[in-house]
Motif scaffolding. Structure first.
Motif, short mmCIF file in Angstrom:
data_model
loop_
_atom_site.label_atom_id
_atom_site.label_comp_id
_atom_site.label_asym_id
_atom_site.label_seq_id
_atom_site.Cartn_x
_atom_site.Cartn_y
_atom_site.Cartn_z
N ASP A 159 0.98 -1.27 0.05
CA ASP A 159 0.08 -0.39 0.19
C ASP A 159 0.42 1.68 -0.38
OD1 ASP A 159 -2.16 -1.64 0.35
OD2 ASP A 159 -2.50 -1.34 2.02
N LYS A 162 2.18 1.42 -3.57
CA LYS A 162 1.79 2.41 -4.08
C LYS A 162 1.24 3.42 -4.24
CE LYS A 162 -1.01 -2.20 -5.34
NZ LYS A 162 -2.20 -3.10 -6.25
N LYS A 163 1.37 3.96 -3.35
CA LYS A 163 0.75 5.75 -2.70
C LYS A 163 2.13 6.38 -3.52
CE LYS A 163 -0.63 8.23 0.51
NZ LYS A 163 -1.37 8.63 2.28
N ASN A 166 4.52 5.06 -6.74
CA ASN A 166 4.18 3.98 -7.79
C ASN A 166 4.04 2.24 -8.66
OD1 ASN A 166 2.81 5.36 -10.65
ND2 ASN A 166 4.62 5.12 -12.01
N TYR A 167 4.66 2.18 -7.29
CA TYR A 167 4.05 0.69 -7.89
C TYR A 167 3.16 0.18 -7.55
CZ TYR A 167 5.25 -3.91 -5.84
OH TYR A 167 4.45 -5.56 -5.96
N ASN A 168 2.35 -0.62 -8.77
CA ASN A 168 0.86 -0.85 -9.83
C ASN A 168 1.12 -2.37 -9.49
OD1 ASN A 168 0.05 1.44 -10.21
ND2 ASN A 168 1.27 1.53 -11.85
N ARG A 169 1.58 -3.56 -8.74
CA ARG A 169 1.75 -4.47 -8.87
C ARG A 169 0.57 -4.94 -7.19
NH1 ARG A 169 5.13 -8.83 -8.56
NH2 ARG A 169 3.36 -10.25 -9.53
N ASP A 170 -1.23 -6.20 -7.43
CA ASP A 170 -1.48 -6.25 -6.25
C ASP A 170 -0.65 -7.54 -5.42
OD1 ASP A 170 -3.25 -4.63 -6.16
OD2 ASP A 170 -4.14 -5.27 -8.34
N GLU A 211 8.40 -4.77 -12.64
CA GLU A 211 7.47 -3.34 -13.24
C GLU A 211 7.92 -2.05 -13.05
OE1 GLU A 211 3.49 -2.03 -11.76
OE2 GLU A 211 4.33 -3.65 -12.45
N VAL A 214 8.08 2.53 -12.07
CA VAL A 214 8.36 3.05 -10.08
C VAL A 214 9.26 3.69 -9.53
CG1 VAL A 214 8.68 1.40 -8.33
CG2 VAL A 214 7.74 0.57 -10.22
#
Length: 260
Positions: A159, A162-163, A166-170, A211, A214
Motif C-alpha cells: 500500500d 502504491k501510494k 507508483n508501484y502497481n502490482r497487487d 514493473e 516505479v
C-alpha cells in the motif's frame, strides 16, 4: 552480469553459503501440529462406530488431512459434497480404517512443511538489525529522509509503495527501505529446489523488478539453488536474460544498500 548477482553466485560457490544463509532462513521444523481435542474426540467416536460421513467431516476440519488425495481440497471447500458423493466418501474412509487411529493421528499432527514456514523468516532477520539499523514503523519511516527499513506487513508495504512510489502490482512486498535518500523495494525468496512452485516464486520476484515506472530501486532478494552453475532455467535466467536486473542473495544485501 549485474555485479550483485555475480557476487551472489561467487558467494554461493566459494564460501560457507548454506551455513551463513541459515542465519536468514533458520528452517527448523516446528514440533507436531496441535490437534483440536474436541474434533479429534468426535473423529475417534465416528471411527469406532464406522460412521463414514461423520468421520470424514470431522477430519476435514483439521489443518492437515491424513491422506494425500486429489479430492480432499474439494471436500474441504464444499462439505456438502459429502452427502452427494457416497462412493468417494466410502473409498476414502476405507483407507482411513485401514490406517487405524494411531496412524491417522500421526499424519494429522505432522509438522508443517519447511517451505510454508519460510515466508516470515526474512523479516525476522531484518528485525535482528542485520542491515545495521532497526526496522521502523510507517510513521517513523515517513517522518524523515534518514536511512531506514520499514517494519510492516506485506500488504502495508504494498500500500505504501502504491501510494508513494507508483508501484502497481497487487502483490505484497518483503522489503521497503530508504538508503542515501533512495527508496528500495523488493521481494525475498528462498528457492529450495528447481521447477514447479519454486519456479513460480522465482517468476513472481522477477515480475516485481520488471514493473515499470516505479519510483524506487527494484531488487529481487533470491537465495537457494538458482546460484548453482549448470543448465537449470533459473541459473540461465539470472546469468543471461535477467543479467542486468538487481538480483542478489540476502547475504550481500547490506553491502548493496550502503553503497547506493
Amino acid at each position: 552480469m549485474n555485479k550483485w548477482t555475480k557476487l551472489s553466485i561467487e558467494y554461493a560457490n566459494q564460501k560457507s553459503y548454506l551455513d551463513d544463509l541459515f542465519h536468514v532462513y533458520p528452517t527448523i521444523p516446528d514440533g507436531i501440529r496441535e490437534i483440536n481435542n474436541k474434533i479429534w474426540g468426535n473423529a475417534q467416536k465416528a471411527f469406532k462406530s464406522k460412521n463414514n460421513k461423520e468421520l470424514l467431516s470431522e477430519l476435514l476440519k483439521l489443518d492437515l488431512f491424513p491422506i494425500k488425495e486429489s479430492y480432499i481440497a474439494y471436500l474441504k471447500r464444499d462439505n456438502t459434497a459429502i452427502e452427494r458423493n457416497p462412493k468417494t466418501v466410502n473409498r476414502l474412509c476405507g483407507r482411513l480404517y485401514e490406517m487405524g487411529l494411531d496412524k491417522i493421528y500421526e499424519r494429522c499432527s505432522e509438522p508443517k512443511e519447511t517451505n510454508r514456514q519460510i515466508g516470515p523468516m526474512f523479516k525476522d532477520w531484518l528485525r535482528n538489525k542485520s542491515l545495521g539499523i532497526d526496522p521502523v514503523d510507517i510513521d517513523t519511516f515517513t517522518s524523515n529522509n534518514k536511512d531506514a527499513v520499514l517494519d510492516a506487513s506485506d500488504k502495508a508495504m504494498m500500500d505504501f509503495a502504491k501510494k508513494e512510489l507508483n508501484y502497481n502490482r497487487d502483490k505484497g512486498l518483503d522489503l521497503v527501505a530508504r538508503f542515501n535518500k533512495k527508496h528500495i523495494i523488493g521481494e525475498a525468496k528462498f528457492l529450495t529446489d528447481m521447477g514447479g512452485h519454486q519456479h513460480t516464486q522465482f517468476d513472481d520476484a522477477i515480475a516485481t523488478i520488471e514493473e515499470r515506472n516505479v519510483k524506487a530501486i527494484q531488487i529481487a532478494i533470491l537465495d537457494g539453488v538458482l546460484y548453482i552453475p549448470g543448465g537449470s532455467k533459473m541459473y540461465k535466467y539470472v546469468s543471461n536474460e535477467y543479467m542486468k536486473h538487481n538480483i542478489m542473495s540476502a547475504l550481500v544485501l547490506r553491502e548493496f544498500l550502503y553503497q547506493l
